[in-house]
Scaffold this motif. Sequence first.
Motif, PDB file in Angstrom:
ATOM      1  N   PRO A  39      90.271 -31.778  28.837  1.00  0.00           N
ATOM      2  CA  PRO A  39      91.722 -31.996  28.816  1.00  0.00           C
ATOM      3  C   PRO A  39      92.416 -31.511  27.546  1.00  0.00           C
ATOM      4  N   ASN A  40      91.666 -31.435  26.440  1.00  0.00           N
ATOM      5  CA  ASN A  40      92.277 -31.022  25.180  1.00  0.00           C
ATOM      6  C   ASN A  40      91.189 -30.591  24.199  1.00  0.00           C
ATOM      7  N   LYS A  41      91.617 -30.063  23.082  1.00  0.00           N
ATOM      8  CA  LYS A  41      90.680 -29.556  22.079  1.00  0.00           C
ATOM      9  C   LYS A  41      89.821 -30.672  21.488  1.00  0.00           C
ATOM     10  N   ALA A  42      90.423 -31.824  21.243  1.00  0.00           N
ATOM     11  CA  ALA A  42      89.664 -32.920  20.639  1.00  0.00           C
ATOM     12  C   ALA A  42      88.484 -33.318  21.513  1.00  0.00           C
ATOM     13  N   GLU A  43      88.714 -33.475  22.820  1.00  0.00           N
ATOM     14  CA  GLU A  43      87.620 -33.860  23.718  1.00  0.00           C
ATOM     15  C   GLU A  43      86.575 -32.763  23.816  1.00  0.00           C
ATOM     16  N   LEU A  44      87.013 -31.524  23.775  1.00  0.00           N
ATOM     17  CA  LEU A  44      86.086 -30.398  23.835  1.00  0.00           C
ATOM     18  C   LEU A  44      85.184 -30.373  22.606  1.00  0.00           C
ATOM     19  N   VAL A  45      85.771 -30.545  21.434  1.00  0.00           N
ATOM     20  CA  VAL A  45      84.984 -30.534  20.198  1.00  0.00           C
ATOM     21  C   VAL A  45      84.073 -31.753  20.139  1.00  0.00           C
ATOM     22  N   LYS A  46      84.570 -32.894  20.587  1.00  0.00           N
ATOM     23  CA  LYS A  46      83.725 -34.089  20.610  1.00  0.00           C
ATOM     24  C   LYS A  46      82.489 -33.869  21.476  1.00  0.00           C
ATOM     25  N   GLU A  47      82.682 -33.279  22.648  1.00  0.00           N
ATOM     26  CA  GLU A  47      81.551 -33.061  23.543  1.00  0.00           C
ATOM     27  C   GLU A  47      80.569 -32.060  22.957  1.00  0.00           C
ATOM     28  N   THR A  48      81.087 -31.030  22.298  1.00  0.00           N
ATOM     29  CA  THR A  48      80.202 -30.065  21.633  1.00  0.00           C
ATOM     30  C   THR A  48      79.404 -30.756  20.537  1.00  0.00           C
ATOM     31  N   PHE A  49      80.075 -31.618  19.780  1.00  0.00           N
ATOM     32  CA  PHE A  49      79.397 -32.364  18.727  1.00  0.00           C
ATOM     33  C   PHE A  49      78.307 -33.259  19.305  1.00  0.00           C
ATOM     34  N   ARG A  50      78.616 -33.933  20.403  1.00  0.00           N
ATOM     35  CA  ARG A  50      77.613 -34.816  21.015  1.00  0.00           C
ATOM     36  C   ARG A  50      76.396 -34.024  21.470  1.00  0.00           C
ATOM     37  N   GLU A  51      76.633 -32.833  22.003  1.00  0.00           N
ATOM     38  CA  GLU A  51      75.519 -31.980  22.433  1.00  0.00           C
ATOM     39  C   GLU A  51      74.642 -31.609  21.242  1.00  0.00           C
ATOM     40  N   ILE A  52      75.287 -31.229  20.133  1.00  0.00           N
ATOM     41  CA  ILE A  52      74.536 -30.893  18.920  1.00  0.00           C
ATOM     42  C   ILE A  52      73.746 -32.102  18.441  1.00  0.00           C
ATOM     43  N   ALA A  53      74.394 -33.265  18.406  1.00  0.00           N
ATOM     44  CA  ALA A  53      73.729 -34.476  17.941  1.00  0.00           C
ATOM     45  C   ALA A  53      72.535 -34.832  18.819  1.00  0.00           C
ATOM     46  N   GLN A  54      72.701 -34.694  20.130  1.00  0.00           N
ATOM     47  CA  GLN A  54      71.605 -35.021  21.050  1.00  0.00           C
ATOM     48  C   GLN A  54      70.428 -34.076  20.898  1.00  0.00           C
ATOM     49  N   GLN A  55      70.721 -32.836  20.507  1.00  0.00           N
ATOM     50  CA  GLN A  55      69.658 -31.863  20.293  1.00  0.00           C
ATOM     51  C   GLN A  55      69.019 -32.032  18.916  1.00  0.00           C
ATOM     52  N   THR A  56      69.823 -32.404  17.919  1.00  0.00           N
ATOM     53  CA  THR A  56      69.355 -32.411  16.534  1.00  0.00           C
ATOM     54  C   THR A  56      68.734 -33.725  16.106  1.00  0.00           C
ATOM     55  N   ALA A  57      69.409 -34.822  16.396  1.00  0.00           N
ATOM     56  CA  ALA A  57      68.975 -36.120  15.882  1.00  0.00           C
ATOM     57  C   ALA A  57      67.506 -36.434  16.172  1.00  0.00           C
ATOM     58  N   PRO A  58      67.016 -36.210  17.395  1.00  0.00           N
ATOM     59  CA  PRO A  58      65.620 -36.560  17.665  1.00  0.00           C
ATOM     60  C   PRO A  58      64.597 -35.549  17.161  1.00  0.00           C
ATOM     61  N   ARG A  59      65.010 -34.301  16.939  1.00  0.00           N
ATOM     62  CA  ARG A  59      64.008 -33.262  16.704  1.00  0.00           C
ATOM     63  C   ARG A  59      63.234 -33.466  15.410  1.00  0.00           C
ATOM     64  N   PHE A  60      63.893 -33.986  14.359  1.00  0.00           N
ATOM     65  CA  PHE A  60      63.193 -34.215  13.100  1.00  0.00           C
ATOM     66  C   PHE A  60      62.235 -35.394  13.213  1.00  0.00           C
ATOM     67  N   ALA A  61      62.681 -36.458  13.854  1.00  0.00           N
ATOM     68  CA  ALA A  61      61.810 -37.620  14.045  1.00  0.00           C
ATOM     69  C   ALA A  61      60.602 -37.267  14.902  1.00  0.00           C
ATOM     70  N   LEU A  62      60.831 -36.517  15.971  1.00  0.00           N
ATOM     71  CA  LEU A  62      59.717 -36.115  16.845  1.00  0.00           C
ATOM     72  C   LEU A  62      58.747 -35.196  16.121  1.00  0.00           C
ATOM     73  N   ALA A  63      59.279 -34.321  15.266  1.00  0.00           N
ATOM     74  CA  ALA A  63      58.420 -33.369  14.556  1.00  0.00           C
ATOM     75  C   ALA A  63      57.451 -34.090  13.623  1.00  0.00           C
ATOM     76  N   VAL A  64      57.936 -35.089  12.887  1.00  0.00           N
ATOM     77  CA  VAL A  64      57.060 -35.761  11.915  1.00  0.00           C
ATOM     78  C   VAL A  64      56.049 -36.669  12.597  1.00  0.00           C
ATOM     79  N   GLU A  65      56.308 -37.047  13.849  1.00  0.00           N
ATOM     80  CA  GLU A  65      55.352 -37.885  14.566  1.00  0.00           C
ATOM     81  C   GLU A  65      54.046 -37.152  14.840  1.00  0.00           C
ATOM     82  N   SER A  66      54.095 -35.828  14.816  1.00  0.00           N
ATOM     83  CA  SER A  66      52.911 -35.041  15.164  1.00  0.00           C
ATOM     84  C   SER A  66      52.006 -34.764  13.973  1.00  0.00           C
ATOM     85  N   VAL A  67      52.386 -35.209  12.776  1.00  0.00           N
ATOM     86  CA  VAL A  67      51.565 -34.946  11.581  1.00  0.00           C
ATOM     87  C   VAL A  67      51.289 -36.246  10.839  1.00  0.00           C
TER      88      VAL A  67
END
Length: 213
Positions: A60-88
């Motif tokens: 509907p607007n730029k704010a919602e678009l940027v928020k959704e893009t941010f959420r996508e980045i967060a969902q991809q990024t936030a777990p990847r570091f934690a998951l990576a260190v679990e393997s070592v």
Amino acid sequence: MASTSSLLGRPVGSRGDQTRQRILDATLRCVAEVGYARATIREIARAAGMTSGSLYHYFPNKAELVKETFREIAQQTAPRFALAVESVDGVLDKLMTVLDEADRMVRENPYAVPFDRAIRVESAADLHLAEESDTIVTSIHHVVTEILREAGEQGILTDHVDVQAATNAIDVLLMGLYEHALTAPADTYHATVHALKLLIRGMFFDQARLATL
């Protein structure tokens, strides 16, 4: 229909999904390149290969678009570091894994860090994103804090360095690396990550040569 990959690292299937993902990828690029304030709906639509009117069918607007893009980045990024260190195992190897993952993230998606920074610097108060999701900075900080807490519990930190001081020191190094990623070519960034790993391991200087000075 075969799925395709996006800059955000998420496979897409249907035509509607593909269009939506194309819009999010275009938002990621535009905000990363010109900042939140200057990234207009018109420019984002043009980067996505569509009209502004068509884009509004999805967001509907730029704010919602940027928020959704941010959420996508967060969902991809936030777990990847934690998951990576679990393997070592081992504190040092876990810290090295965090750095390797940061290097891999920049190589896979060079827009992630500048987008993240633009959101934190320009629009955090406006969009209230920090209340909903971790940025790349906080995602890494949480993981590093746990690693160094483990080091403190094991008693392997050097004398006169407590867990908080160690966490602060690594945070300072990683923040410098984060800023470096905004301007450095991929190969330069990779070389810097390698040097930083040597520094943390205490292998930055040639000890034999130092002994002769």
